[in-house]
Design an enzyme around this catalytic site. Structure first.
Site, PDB file in Angstrom:
ATOM      1  N   ARG A 118       0.730  -1.129  -0.060  1.00 19.88           N
ATOM      2  CA  ARG A 118      -0.084   0.214  -0.018  1.00 19.88           C
ATOM      3  C   ARG A 118       0.793   1.251   0.239  1.00 19.88           C
ATOM      4  O   ARG A 118       0.426   2.263  -0.207  1.00 19.88           O
ATOM      5  CB  ARG A 118      -0.763   0.177   1.095  1.00 19.88           C
ATOM      6  CG  ARG A 118      -1.728  -1.313   1.595  1.00 19.88           C
ATOM      7  CD  ARG A 118      -2.461  -1.177   2.918  1.00 19.88           C
ATOM      8  NE  ARG A 118      -3.601  -1.611   2.797  1.00 19.88           N
ATOM      9  CZ  ARG A 118      -4.597  -1.516   3.388  1.00 19.88           C
ATOM     10  NH1 ARG A 118      -4.586  -0.282   4.324  1.00 19.88           N
ATOM     11  NH2 ARG A 118      -5.863  -1.920   3.280  1.00 19.88           N
TER      12      ARG A 118
ATOM     13  N   ARG B  94       8.291   7.091  -4.373  1.00 12.79           N
ATOM     14  CA  ARG B  94       8.090   8.331  -5.310  1.00 12.79           C
ATOM     15  C   ARG B  94       9.285   8.853  -5.647  1.00 12.79           C
ATOM     16  O   ARG B  94      10.158   9.050  -4.413  1.00 12.79           O
ATOM     17  CB  ARG B  94       6.887   9.229  -5.202  1.00 12.79           C
ATOM     18  CG  ARG B  94       5.491   8.726  -4.741  1.00 12.79           C
ATOM     19  CD  ARG B  94       4.350   9.624  -4.983  1.00 12.79           C
ATOM     20  NE  ARG B  94       3.416   9.071  -4.884  1.00 12.79           N
ATOM     21  CZ  ARG B  94       2.451   9.551  -3.662  1.00 12.79           C
ATOM     22  NH1 ARG B  94       3.012  10.117  -2.787  1.00 12.79           N
ATOM     23  NH2 ARG B  94       1.544   9.161  -3.563  1.00 12.79           N
TER      24      ARG B  94
ATOM     25  N   ARG C 171      -5.251  -8.414  15.370  1.00  9.63           N
ATOM     26  CA  ARG C 171      -4.462  -7.510  16.169  1.00  9.63           C
ATOM     27  C   ARG C 171      -5.498  -6.662  16.867  1.00  9.63           C
ATOM     28  O   ARG C 171      -6.322  -5.863  16.186  1.00  9.63           O
ATOM     29  CB  ARG C 171      -3.574  -6.843  15.297  1.00  9.63           C
ATOM     30  CG  ARG C 171      -2.056  -6.442  15.820  1.00  9.63           C
ATOM     31  CD  ARG C 171      -1.154  -7.370  16.298  1.00  9.63           C
ATOM     32  NE  ARG C 171      -0.142  -6.689  17.002  1.00  9.63           N
ATOM     33  CZ  ARG C 171       0.309  -7.010  18.096  1.00  9.63           C
ATOM     34  NH1 ARG C 171      -0.232  -8.206  18.856  1.00  9.63           N
ATOM     35  NH2 ARG C 171       1.430  -6.495  18.710  1.00  9.63           N
TER      36      ARG C 171
ATOM     37  N   ARG D 117       1.668   5.256  16.640  1.00  6.61           N
ATOM     38  CA  ARG D 117       1.416   6.613  15.922  1.00  6.61           C
ATOM     39  C   ARG D 117       0.951   7.513  16.822  1.00  6.61           C
ATOM     40  O   ARG D 117       0.459   7.171  18.185  1.00  6.61           O
ATOM     41  CB  ARG D 117      -0.041   6.272  14.918  1.00  6.61           C
ATOM     42  CG  ARG D 117       0.087   5.196  14.140  1.00  6.61           C
ATOM     43  CD  ARG D 117      -0.790   5.250  12.775  1.00  6.61           C
ATOM     44  NE  ARG D 117      -2.019   4.973  13.084  1.00  6.61           N
ATOM     45  CZ  ARG D 117      -2.887   4.528  11.958  1.00  6.61           C
ATOM     46  NH1 ARG D 117      -2.727   5.040  11.293  1.00  6.61           N
ATOM     47  NH2 ARG D 117      -4.285   4.412  12.592  1.00  6.61           N
TER      48      ARG D 117
ATOM     49  N   GLU E 168      -1.390   5.598  19.756  1.00  9.13           N
ATOM     50  CA  GLU E 168      -1.964   4.394  19.459  1.00  9.13           C
ATOM     51  C   GLU E 168      -0.959   3.221  20.041  1.00  9.13           C
ATOM     52  O   GLU E 168       0.247   3.012  19.206  1.00  9.13           O
ATOM     53  CB  GLU E 168      -2.131   4.387  18.127  1.00  9.13           C
ATOM     54  CG  GLU E 168      -3.232   3.444  17.317  1.00  9.13           C
ATOM     55  CD  GLU E 168      -3.472   3.772  16.131  1.00  9.13           C
ATOM     56  OE1 GLU E 168      -4.293   4.493  15.848  1.00  9.13           O
ATOM     57  OE2 GLU E 168      -3.091   2.786  15.256  1.00  9.13           O
TER      58      GLU E 168
ATOM     59  N   TYR F  60      -8.405  -7.143   5.076  1.00 16.92           N
ATOM     60  CA  TYR F  60      -7.961  -5.616   5.532  1.00 16.92           C
ATOM     61  C   TYR F  60      -8.623  -4.500   4.593  1.00 16.92           C
ATOM     62  O   TYR F  60      -7.645  -3.839   4.071  1.00 16.92           O
ATOM     63  CB  TYR F  60      -6.471  -5.840   5.615  1.00 16.92           C
ATOM     64  CG  TYR F  60      -5.800  -4.799   6.074  1.00 16.92           C
ATOM     65  CD1 TYR F  60      -5.920  -4.143   7.238  1.00 16.92           C
ATOM     66  CD2 TYR F  60      -4.342  -4.318   5.567  1.00 16.92           C
ATOM     67  CE1 TYR F  60      -5.075  -3.225   8.033  1.00 16.92           C
ATOM     68  CE2 TYR F  60      -3.522  -3.282   6.120  1.00 16.92           C
ATOM     69  CZ  TYR F  60      -4.010  -2.834   7.415  1.00 16.92           C
ATOM     70  OH  TYR F  60      -3.233  -1.796   7.950  1.00 16.92           O
TER      71      TYR F  60
ATOM     72  N   ASP G 215     -10.367  -0.880   3.598  1.00 15.17           N
ATOM     73  CA  ASP G 215     -10.544   0.268   3.701  1.00 15.17           C
ATOM     74  C   ASP G 215     -12.150   0.751   3.690  1.00 15.17           C
ATOM     75  O   ASP G 215     -12.703  -0.222   3.065  1.00 15.17           O
ATOM     76  CB  ASP G 215      -9.699   1.101   2.912  1.00 15.17           C
ATOM     77  CG  ASP G 215      -7.973   1.449   3.397  1.00 15.17           C
ATOM     78  OD1 ASP G 215      -7.972   1.317   4.596  1.00 15.17           O
ATOM     79  OD2 ASP G 215      -7.482   1.661   2.377  1.00 15.17           O
TER      80      ASP G 215
HETATM   81  P1  FAD Z   1     -16.741  -1.915  11.743  1.00 10.27           P
HETATM   82  O1  FAD Z   1     -16.588  -0.804  11.451  1.00 10.27           O
HETATM   83  O2  FAD Z   1     -15.841  -2.751  12.770  1.00 10.27           O
HETATM   84  O3  FAD Z   1     -18.421  -2.335  12.335  1.00 10.27           O
HETATM   85  C1  FAD Z   1     -18.721  -3.635  12.637  1.00 10.27           C
HETATM   86  C2  FAD Z   1     -19.732  -3.317  13.905  1.00 10.27           C
HETATM   87  O4  FAD Z   1     -20.428  -4.539  14.110  1.00 10.27           O
HETATM   88  C3  FAD Z   1     -19.097  -2.953  14.943  1.00 10.27           C
HETATM   89  O5  FAD Z   1     -19.645  -1.526  15.327  1.00 10.27           O
HETATM   90  C4  FAD Z   1     -19.198  -4.117  16.190  1.00 10.27           C
HETATM   91  O6  FAD Z   1     -19.319  -3.311  17.513  1.00 10.27           O
HETATM   92  C5  FAD Z   1     -20.679  -4.490  15.506  1.00 10.27           C
HETATM   93  N1  FAD Z   1     -20.641  -5.941  15.913  1.00 10.27           N
HETATM   94  C6  FAD Z   1     -19.867  -6.917  15.716  1.00 10.27           C
HETATM   95  N2  FAD Z   1     -20.205  -8.131  16.361  1.00 10.27           N
HETATM   96  C7  FAD Z   1     -21.429  -7.548  17.020  1.00 10.27           C
HETATM   97  C8  FAD Z   1     -22.566  -8.446  17.737  1.00 10.27           C
HETATM   98  N3  FAD Z   1     -22.101  -9.873  17.911  1.00 10.27           N
HETATM   99  N4  FAD Z   1     -23.589  -7.922  17.775  1.00 10.27           N
HETATM  100  C9  FAD Z   1     -23.915  -6.424  17.468  1.00 10.27           C
HETATM  101  N5  FAD Z   1     -23.124  -5.912  16.972  1.00 10.27           N
HETATM  102  C10 FAD Z   1     -21.778  -6.453  16.510  1.00 10.27           C
HETATM  103  N6  FAD Z   1     -10.252   2.948   6.532  1.00 10.27           N
HETATM  104  C11 FAD Z   1     -10.124   3.965   5.456  1.00 10.27           C
HETATM  105  O7  FAD Z   1     -10.407   3.925   4.313  1.00 10.27           O
HETATM  106  N7  FAD Z   1      -9.175   4.894   5.925  1.00 10.27           N
HETATM  107  C12 FAD Z   1      -8.399   4.865   7.102  1.00 10.27           C
HETATM  108  O8  FAD Z   1      -7.748   6.005   7.373  1.00 10.27           O
HETATM  109  C13 FAD Z   1      -8.755   4.003   8.012  1.00 10.27           C
HETATM  110  N8  FAD Z   1      -8.137   3.951   8.966  1.00 10.27           N
HETATM  111  C14 FAD Z   1      -8.202   2.974  10.005  1.00 10.27           C
HETATM  112  C15 FAD Z   1      -7.719   3.112  11.253  1.00 10.27           C
HETATM  113  C16 FAD Z   1      -7.737   2.018  12.063  1.00 10.27           C
HETATM  114  C17 FAD Z   1      -7.041   2.107  13.388  1.00 10.27           C
HETATM  115  C18 FAD Z   1      -8.478   1.002  11.831  1.00 10.27           C
HETATM  116  C19 FAD Z   1      -8.781  -0.202  12.838  1.00 10.27           C
HETATM  117  C20 FAD Z   1      -9.502   0.874  10.940  1.00 10.27           C
HETATM  118  C21 FAD Z   1      -9.016   1.552   9.791  1.00 10.27           C
HETATM  119  N9  FAD Z   1      -9.653   1.736   8.437  1.00 10.27           N
HETATM  120  C22 FAD Z   1      -9.438   2.825   7.570  1.00 10.27           C
HETATM  121  C23 FAD Z   1     -10.542   0.638   8.012  1.00 10.27           C
HETATM  122  C24 FAD Z   1     -12.176   1.090   8.344  1.00 10.27           C
HETATM  123  O9  FAD Z   1     -12.402   1.440   9.962  1.00 10.27           O
HETATM  124  C25 FAD Z   1     -13.101  -0.033   7.897  1.00 10.27           C
HETATM  125  O10 FAD Z   1     -12.843  -0.252   6.589  1.00 10.27           O
HETATM  126  C26 FAD Z   1     -14.344  -0.171   8.340  1.00 10.27           C
HETATM  127  O11 FAD Z   1     -14.935   0.719   9.494  1.00 10.27           O
HETATM  128  C27 FAD Z   1     -14.927  -1.255   8.345  1.00 10.27           C
HETATM  129  O12 FAD Z   1     -16.398  -1.326   8.391  1.00 10.27           O
HETATM  130  P2  FAD Z   1     -17.062  -2.513   8.976  1.00 10.27           P
HETATM  131  O13 FAD Z   1     -18.486  -2.318   8.845  1.00 10.27           O
HETATM  132  O14 FAD Z   1     -16.602  -3.545   8.000  1.00 10.27           O
HETATM  133  O15 FAD Z   1     -16.643  -2.941  10.500  1.00 10.27           O
END
Ligand code: FAD
Length: 371
Positions: free
Chosen positions: A171, A175, A248, A279, A300, A349, A351
């Protein structure tokens, strides 16, 4: 024929599926185990610092897809933003991603041609590098690898970089010009009113129950609905009966500094292995108010994951991927009316833009199958 659908999780995967299915005329109910919506993208106002706090880590929205950008822009206005993080190694700040300034700092070269020649001379000649370390040595050589990548990677994944796939690092662009934009994508921004406001609008008109864990009463929920969209971890869905996948976790330590601007940039990566955090985030730099004489800073810390802790990052090793496949096959074999998706459901993984794209595709597939 309208279906009754339960959406588990109010992150991007769940919220986009909920919005789309609701707009197609289905009856949709969202449950979320946390006490708020927005998943890991959750932000809340930190008024004394004039910023939104990115509670589960800094989130920068970026995509090359006009379709995804237009879709999500229905739910927010944007503050234009270009991500220009820095790396700190043994007290020295380096330009990141690797660009002409980085070469100048490390090797004293100042033109693209000099940097190209230097790069050629330091690169290790490794045919088909199949792990992260070999890939870095063959792409950027040992000096940049040591100062910008190695320590950070070891802390982040708690693995020898020779055991990690190169895909994790691919990722990061290299440059030979002055461009220090971390992302190559055409569209980049921060939601003007924070990420949570996007989810409030995505979920408008749809009932949401917070503080409700699907896994506490899995069968009860499955029996009440025609279909379940599940965005949690699939190993937990089966009570880890065939073992856990690898994740992780993270810990965030936030402090308010009594200065308008603490570090001059939104993100500094601590690439020195001896510094325990990875970070340092200054939230105000995303879209904050510098007239406020205080600033929110978050350190972090990567942490080991065990059942019960938040799964921030799936670790996509070959073993984990095959275990994940086996769980999904089990879902099919049992004929359970569950679609697993998102970062945890797909164990990818992803975004944010990728999760949104995948949610839109899931809804299309489901709608097709119900015709
Ligand atoms: P989540 O956002 O994890 O949502 C899943 C939800 O399901 C959570 O709220 C959880 O509580 C709920 N859940 C799980 N199990 C249950 C259950 N049994 N009952 C009820 N609810 C439940 N992406 C970018 O594009 N740019 C960035 O700069 C970026 N930075 C990041 C930095 C960090 C530290 C992290 C960890 C991720 C980052 N990401 C970034 C990635 C981004 O967070 C994810 O792509 C996105 O949030 C994933 O969405 P999701 O709905 O799959 O998961």
């Amino acid at each position: 024929m309208p279906k009754s659908i339960l959406v588990v999780g109010a992150g991007f995967y769940g919220a986009v599926c909920a919005r789309e299915l609701f707009d197609l005329g289905h009856s949709v109910h969202v449950i979320e185990k946390r006490v708020h919506i927005a998943g890991n993208c959750y932000t809340r106002p930190k008024l004394e610092c004039g910023c939104h706090e990115h509670v589960y880590g800094p989130h920068i929205f970026h995509t090359n897809s006009k379709k995804i950008w237009d879709y999500i822009s229905r739910f927010t206005e944007w503050t234009p933003y270009v991500h220009r993080p820095k790396a700190r190694y043994k007290g020295v700040l380096y330009s990141l991603p690797v660009n002409l300034r980085t070469f100048q700092q490390i090797y004293g070269v100042s033109t693209p041609e000099q940097a190209r020649r230097k790069l050629e001379s330091v690169r290790h000649k490794i045919e088909s590098p199949d792990n992260l370390e070999d890939w870095c040595l063959s792409e950027i050589g040992p000096d940049i690898y040591e100062r910008l990548i190695r320590g950070y990677t070891i802390k982040q994944w708690k693995k020898d970089p020779r055991e990690l796939p190169p895909s994790i690092i691919k990722r990061i662009p290299v440059r030979l010009n002055d461009n220090d934009n971390y992302f190559d994508d055409r569209f980049q921004g921060i939601p003007k009113n924070g990420y949570t406001s996007i989810f409030e609008r995505l979920l408008e008109g749809i009932p949401v129950d917070l503080n409700t864990d699907f896994l506490q009463e899995r069968d009860y929920w499955i029996n009440r609905y025609d279909h379940v969209i599940y965005s949690g971890p699939v190993d937990a869905l089966f009570n880890y009966e065939s073992g856990t996948l690898e994740y992780r976790s993270l810990r965030f330590n936030s402090v308010v500094e009594k200065v308008a601007d603490f570090q001059g940039v939104s993100q500094i990566n601590e690439t020195d292995e001896s510094v325990p955090y990875t970070r340092v985030i200054e939230h105000k730099h995303f879209n904050g108010d510098f007239s406020k004489p205080a600033s929110l800073i978050t350190y972090e810390y990567p942490e080991d994951w065990s059942a019960g802790k938040t799964e921030y990052y799936p670790i996509e090793t070959a073993i984990s991927r095959s275990k994940h496949r086996a769980y999904i096959e089990q879902l099919d074999q049992l004929g359970l009316p569950i679609t697993a998706g998102g970062r945890l459901g797909d164990f990818r993984y992803y975004d944010m833009h990728q999760v949104i794209g995948s949610a839109l595709r899931s809804v299309q597939t489901l709608a097709q199958s119900w015709k």
